[in-house]
Design an enzyme around this catalytic site. Structure first.
Site, short mmCIF file in Angstrom:
data_model
loop_
_atom_site.label_atom_id
_atom_site.label_comp_id
_atom_site.label_asym_id
_atom_site.label_seq_id
_atom_site.Cartn_x
_atom_site.Cartn_y
_atom_site.Cartn_z
N ASP A 23 0.83 -1.21 0.00
CA ASP A 23 0.00 0.00 0.00
C ASP A 23 0.87 1.26 0.00
O ASP A 23 2.02 1.23 0.46
CB ASP A 23 -0.90 -0.05 1.25
CG ASP A 23 -2.16 0.78 1.10
OD1 ASP A 23 -2.37 1.39 0.02
OD2 ASP A 23 -2.93 0.83 2.07
N ASN A 71 -10.25 -2.95 -6.67
CA ASN A 71 -9.47 -1.91 -7.38
C ASN A 71 -10.08 -1.50 -8.73
O ASN A 71 -9.66 -0.49 -9.31
CB ASN A 71 -8.02 -2.37 -7.61
CG ASN A 71 -7.21 -2.38 -6.30
OD1 ASN A 71 -6.23 -3.09 -6.19
ND2 ASN A 71 -7.63 -1.60 -5.31
#
Ligand code: V0D
Length: 248
Positions: A23, A71
């Protein structure tokens, strides 16, 4: 982050399987006034660095969460760029993966990916299939709840065909239907690392992380270097693993 000093690791307490939620690529880019995709590119370069480091440390499986089923909600041009990263990655890094004897495995709902992304993933698995070193396991278009539902559907199909009774479903039987069964004895991560300060699992390996040690760092993924990896492993080695029992 104090990543100046190299911490001393216990070679007999190395985690066999490390999973990483990579991340902070977007925030890394924003901080540099760069477009988000520049962060993803730097993140991809760092996959190479950490793969090599983990392999040299004797890690057996490195699982990297590259793209979640959520996503797709990102802007189309960012998603298109992400879908090209496996292509870029393998064009650039296949020789190095071969030199380091790394075997690629990919888990996730791959049929939903663009054809060229699927093709390069297939090629990478194929080209590295005889390598005997670390398994580099990409989670691509992966979601843990979907994985658990798919496993359940397969078991119910077997039951409906009269091949399975309710009492036959043990933890081992269930785990055999999960995508991590390809990792054999190392299916469950010993250590989960999430970069960039968020402290949640975000639908990643919910079953498999039941007894894993979790390490969170504020470091953005493109900045997560070998020393950061060593520090995460050092934290892991300080912990007392009990696996739900009283003693190891
Ligand atoms: C972007 C940080 C390598 C996370 C790393 C399709 C976000 C860089 C791959 C890759 C991504 C995936 C499969 C494969 C080989 C390489 C990758 C995506 C994003 C999403 F077989 N990096 N990488 N895939 N990023």
């Amino acid at each position: 982050m104090s990543n100046e000093q190299t911490v001393q690791l216990a070679p007999d307490k190395m985690p066999n399987h490390i999973a990483i939620i990579m991340d902070g690529n977007g925030r890394w880019a924003k901080r540099r006034l760069l477009p988000r995709v520049a962060g993803h590119k730097a993140g991809m370069e760092n996959v190479k660095t950490i793969t090599k480091a983990a392999s040299h440390l004797g890690v057996k499986v490195l699982t990297l969460y590259a793209f979640s089923t959520e996503n797709w909600k990102r802007p189309a041009d960012e998603v298109n760029y992400l879908m090209d990263l496996p292509v870029k990655f393998f064009n650039k890094f296949i020789p190095e993966l071969m030199a380091n004897n790394v075997k690629v495995n990919i888990m996730g709902y791959l049929t939903q990916l663009p054809a060229k992304t699927q093709q390069v993933c297939h090629d990478a698995v194929e080209q590295t299939k005889n390598n005997t070193g670390m398994i580099l396991n990409f989670a691509l278009n992966y979601g843990s709840r979907a994985e658990i539902i798919t496993a359940t559907q397969k078991l119910v199909e077997q039951a409906a065909a009269g091949e399975l009774l309710p009492e036959d479903i043990t933890e081992d039987v269930f785990a055999q239907q999960l995508m991590t069964s390809a990792l054999g004895e190392y299916a469950d991560p010993d250590l989960l690392i999430r970069t960039s300060g968020e402290e949640r699992l975000s639908n990643f390996l919910l079953w498999q992380l039941a007894y894993s040690e979790l390490v969170f760092t504020d470091c953005f993924w493109p900045d997560f270097d070998v020393n950061e990896l060593r520090q995460a492993i050092w934290q892991y080695q300080q912990r007392d693993r009990r696996f739900g029992g009283l003693h190891k």
